[in-house]
Write an enzyme that holds these catalytic residues in place. Structure first.
Site, short mmCIF file in Angstrom:
data_model
loop_
_atom_site.label_atom_id
_atom_site.label_comp_id
_atom_site.label_asym_id
_atom_site.label_seq_id
_atom_site.Cartn_x
_atom_site.Cartn_y
_atom_site.Cartn_z
N CYS A 81 -1.97 -1.48 7.34
CA CYS A 81 -1.31 -0.17 7.43
C CYS A 81 -1.57 0.49 8.77
O CYS A 81 -0.67 1.11 9.36
CB CYS A 81 -1.76 0.73 6.29
SG CYS A 81 -1.09 0.23 4.69
N GLU A 93 0.66 3.83 1.97
CA GLU A 93 1.07 4.23 3.33
C GLU A 93 2.32 3.48 3.78
O GLU A 93 3.22 4.04 4.41
CB GLU A 93 -0.05 3.93 4.35
CG GLU A 93 -1.36 4.60 4.07
CD GLU A 93 -2.26 3.72 3.24
OE1 GLU A 93 -1.86 3.28 2.15
OE2 GLU A 93 -3.40 3.50 3.67
N CYS A 111 0.83 -1.21 0.00
CA CYS A 111 0.00 0.00 0.00
C CYS A 111 0.87 1.27 0.00
O CYS A 111 2.04 1.24 0.41
CB CYS A 111 -0.88 0.04 1.24
SG CYS A 111 -2.17 -1.22 1.29
N1 THU Z 1 -4.45 0.57 -1.11
C1 THU Z 1 -3.55 1.45 -0.59
O1 THU Z 1 -2.48 1.68 -1.18
N2 THU Z 1 -3.86 2.06 0.57
C2 THU Z 1 -5.06 1.97 1.20
O2 THU Z 1 -5.26 2.60 2.20
C3 THU Z 1 -6.09 1.10 0.67
C4 THU Z 1 -5.69 0.22 -0.45
C5 THU Z 1 -4.17 -0.05 -2.40
C6 THU Z 1 -3.79 -1.48 -2.40
C7 THU Z 1 -4.15 -1.89 -3.80
O3 THU Z 1 -3.07 -1.57 -4.67
C8 THU Z 1 -5.32 -1.00 -4.16
O4 THU Z 1 -5.30 0.05 -3.24
C9 THU Z 1 -6.67 -1.70 -4.11
O5 THU Z 1 -6.84 -2.35 -2.92
#
Ligand code: THU
Length: 132
Positions: free
Chosen positions: A90, A55, A53
């Site tokens: 996260c 974060e 992610c």
């Molecule tokens: N994702 C994030 O990067 N941060 C979040 O807070 C929620 C989800 C990303 C993970 C994945 O690449 C995409 O969003 C869909 O889940």
């Protein structure tokens, strides 16, 4: 740096997101007490579970650059209609280093909400939980 500016730094990271599977770019910007900002984007993988992610990208950049104890605010920006709240993994990772962190969750139209991490992860398990 204002909250709005930090959110804009998070949105600016969408261009680096690697999201061939979800098509859902997320950007993050982590503000330290001295004004340093660590940014991140989500990086997906053909083995979906290996995705990182936005974060956690920002978090790992901060830790690996020696900024571990002075985090103030993290902005998270998605492109959806709902605010982009951090996922459970996260929240847990952030709680380890900054249980009092402020979290700005932004949605596609640029609106954002500010919520303390302690509200997003009540009764969190952290380093102190391991004390005997
Ligand atoms: N994702 C994030 O990067 N941060 C979040 O807070 C929620 C989800 C990303 C993970 C994945 O690449 C995409 O969003 C869909 O889940």
């Amino acid at each position: 740096m204002t909250d709005r500016e930090l959110v804009e730094r998070a949105f600016a990271m969408h261009k680096f997101s690697y999201v061939p599977y979800s098509r859902f770019p997320v950007g993050a910007a982590l503000l330290c007490a001295d004004g340093t900002v660590f940014t991140g984007c989500n990086v997906e993988n053909a083995a979906y579970g290996s995705t990182i992610c936005a974060e956690r990208t920002a978090l790992l950049k901060a830790i690996s650059e020696g900024h571990r104890e002075d985090w103030q605010t993290i902005a998270i920006a998605g492109q959806g209609e709902d605010y982009c709240w951090p996922c459970g993994a996260c929240r847990q990772m952030l709680y380890e280093f900054a249980p009092n962190l402020r979290v700005l969750a932004a949605r596609g139209d640029g609106q954002f909400q500010c919520v303390p991490l302690r509200e997003l992860l009540p009764y969190g398990f952290g380093p102190a939980s391991l004390q005997g």
